[in-house]
Design a protein around this motif. Structure first.
Motif, short mmCIF file in Angstrom:
data_model
loop_
_atom_site.label_atom_id
_atom_site.label_comp_id
_atom_site.label_asym_id
_atom_site.label_seq_id
_atom_site.Cartn_x
_atom_site.Cartn_y
_atom_site.Cartn_z
N TYR A 87 0.83 -1.21 0.00
CA TYR A 87 0.00 0.00 0.00
C TYR A 87 0.87 1.26 0.00
CZ TYR A 87 -3.29 3.58 1.46
OH TYR A 87 -4.03 4.74 1.54
N GLU A 88 1.85 1.30 0.89
CA GLU A 88 2.73 2.48 0.97
C GLU A 88 3.50 2.69 -0.33
OE1 GLU A 88 5.03 1.76 4.51
OE2 GLU A 88 3.37 2.32 5.82
N LYS A 89 3.96 1.59 -0.93
CA LYS A 89 4.68 1.68 -2.21
C LYS A 89 3.78 2.24 -3.30
CE LYS A 89 6.58 -1.30 -5.76
NZ LYS A 89 6.58 -2.67 -6.23
N GLU A 90 2.56 1.75 -3.37
CA GLU A 90 1.64 2.20 -4.42
C GLU A 90 1.18 3.64 -4.22
OE1 GLU A 90 0.90 0.69 -7.35
OE2 GLU A 90 2.48 -0.63 -6.65
N ILE A 91 0.91 4.03 -3.00
CA ILE A 91 0.49 5.41 -2.72
C ILE A 91 1.62 6.38 -3.07
CG2 ILE A 91 -0.11 7.01 -0.85
CD1 ILE A 91 -2.41 5.20 -1.94
N ALA A 92 2.86 5.98 -2.84
CA ALA A 92 4.01 6.83 -3.17
C ALA A 92 4.13 7.06 -4.68
CB ALA A 92 5.30 6.21 -2.64
N GLY A 120 1.71 7.75 -6.59
CA GLY A 120 0.77 8.81 -6.95
C GLY A 120 -0.27 8.36 -7.94
N GLN A 121 -0.45 9.12 -9.00
CA GLN A 121 -1.52 8.86 -9.97
C GLN A 121 -1.23 7.68 -10.88
OE1 GLN A 121 -2.01 12.61 -11.94
NE2 GLN A 121 -3.46 13.34 -10.42
N MET A 122 -0.06 7.09 -10.80
CA MET A 122 0.29 5.97 -11.68
C MET A 122 -0.29 4.64 -11.20
SD MET A 122 4.25 7.15 -12.32
CE MET A 122 4.77 5.48 -12.52
N THR A 123 -0.95 4.62 -10.07
CA THR A 123 -1.48 3.39 -9.50
C THR A 123 -3.01 3.41 -9.48
OG1 THR A 123 -1.44 1.92 -7.59
CG2 THR A 123 -1.36 4.27 -7.14
N ILE A 124 -3.60 2.22 -9.48
CA ILE A 124 -5.06 2.13 -9.34
C ILE A 124 -5.47 1.97 -7.88
CG2 ILE A 124 -5.41 1.24 -11.67
CD1 ILE A 124 -5.79 -1.57 -10.36
N VAL A 125 -4.50 1.91 -6.97
CA VAL A 125 -4.78 1.75 -5.54
C VAL A 125 -5.26 3.07 -4.95
CG1 VAL A 125 -3.77 1.25 -3.28
CG2 VAL A 125 -3.18 -0.16 -5.26
N GLU A 126 -6.44 3.05 -4.36
CA GLU A 126 -6.98 4.22 -3.70
C GLU A 126 -7.10 4.03 -2.19
OE1 GLU A 126 -10.66 5.18 -5.59
OE2 GLU A 126 -9.72 5.55 -7.54
N ILE A 179 -6.30 0.97 1.20
CA ILE A 179 -5.54 -0.22 1.59
C ILE A 179 -6.32 -1.50 1.27
CG2 ILE A 179 -6.27 -0.37 4.00
CD1 ILE A 179 -3.17 -0.90 4.56
N SER A 180 -7.64 -1.41 1.21
CA SER A 180 -8.45 -2.60 0.87
C SER A 180 -8.27 -3.02 -0.59
CB SER A 180 -9.92 -2.35 1.18
OG SER A 180 -10.43 -1.33 0.34
N ASP A 181 -7.65 -2.17 -1.41
CA ASP A 181 -7.36 -2.53 -2.81
C ASP A 181 -6.20 -3.51 -2.93
OD1 ASP A 181 -9.38 -0.86 -3.78
OD2 ASP A 181 -8.02 0.87 -3.89
N ILE A 182 -5.42 -3.67 -1.86
CA ILE A 182 -4.27 -4.58 -1.88
C ILE A 182 -4.77 -6.00 -1.65
CG2 ILE A 182 -2.07 -5.15 -0.81
CD1 ILE A 182 -2.06 -2.45 -2.29
N GLU A 183 -4.39 -6.91 -2.54
CA GLU A 183 -4.90 -8.28 -2.53
C GLU A 183 -3.83 -9.26 -2.06
OE1 GLU A 183 -6.07 -8.88 -6.56
OE2 GLU A 183 -7.32 -7.09 -6.58
N VAL A 184 -3.83 -9.59 -0.77
CA VAL A 184 -2.92 -10.59 -0.20
C VAL A 184 -3.77 -11.57 0.61
CG1 VAL A 184 -0.94 -11.00 1.33
CG2 VAL A 184 -0.98 -8.96 -0.10
N GLU A 185 -3.52 -12.86 0.39
CA GLU A 185 -4.32 -13.89 1.06
C GLU A 185 -3.41 -14.97 1.64
OE1 GLU A 185 -7.34 -15.42 -1.54
OE2 GLU A 185 -7.78 -13.44 -2.34
N ILE A 186 -4.01 -15.82 2.45
CA ILE A 186 -3.31 -16.98 3.01
C ILE A 186 -4.01 -18.23 2.50
CG2 ILE A 186 -2.70 -18.25 5.09
CD1 ILE A 186 -2.59 -15.53 6.54
N LEU A 187 -3.23 -19.09 1.86
CA LEU A 187 -3.72 -20.36 1.37
C LEU A 187 -3.23 -21.46 2.30
CD1 LEU A 187 -5.06 -22.05 -0.90
CD2 LEU A 187 -2.82 -22.06 -2.03
N GLU A 188 -4.13 -22.29 2.81
CA GLU A 188 -3.76 -23.39 3.70
C GLU A 188 -3.66 -24.67 2.89
OE1 GLU A 188 -6.39 -23.63 7.06
OE2 GLU A 188 -6.24 -21.48 7.45
N ILE A 189 -2.50 -25.34 2.97
CA ILE A 189 -2.31 -26.60 2.27
C ILE A 189 -1.64 -27.61 3.19
CG2 ILE A 189 -2.19 -25.58 -0.04
CD1 ILE A 189 0.83 -25.87 0.07
N ASP A 190 -1.91 -28.88 2.95
CA ASP A 190 -1.27 -29.94 3.72
C ASP A 190 0.13 -30.18 3.17
OD1 ASP A 190 -3.46 -30.51 5.41
OD2 ASP A 190 -4.39 -31.73 3.84
N ALA A 191 1.11 -30.31 4.07
CA ALA A 191 2.48 -30.60 3.66
C ALA A 191 2.56 -32.01 3.08
CB ALA A 191 3.42 -30.47 4.85
#
Length: 84
Positions: free
Chosen positions: A44-49, A51-57, A59-71
């Motif tokens: 978020y901080e990187k994208e806000i820096a 400026g207008q070159m990003t589509i991020v408006e 912090i909820s625009d940032i898409e990070v998730e956790i995937l649970e898998i069996d080893a």
């Protein structure tokens, strides 16, 4: 069976497109959650820096998730991406 937690998400916020990255693979969910929060903040901080070159408006625009898998199991999981 051991559970693994894969922290992953989109890092492309230039308009049309999608680039999926893995930020870490953890054996503890709380460590994965902490990493997810840190990565969201950093992206978020990187994208806000940019400026207008990003589509991020927001912090909820940032898409990070956790995937649970069996080893030690075969999986076929599409993490994401974009192609035409």
């Amino acid at each position: 069976m051991m559970m693994l937690y894969v922290v992953h998400g989109n890092t492309y916020y230039d308009g049309c497109g999608y680039i999926e990255n893995i930020f870490g693979i953890y054996t503890k969910k709380d460590t994965a959650e902490a990493t997810k929060d840190l990565i969201i903040k950093e992206l978020y901080e990187k994208e806000i820096a940019r400026g207008q070159m990003t589509i991020v408006e927001d912090i909820s625009d940032i898409e990070v998730e956790i995937l649970e898998i069996d080893a030690d199991e075969i999986v076929n999981i599409e993490l994401g991406g974009y192609c035409e």
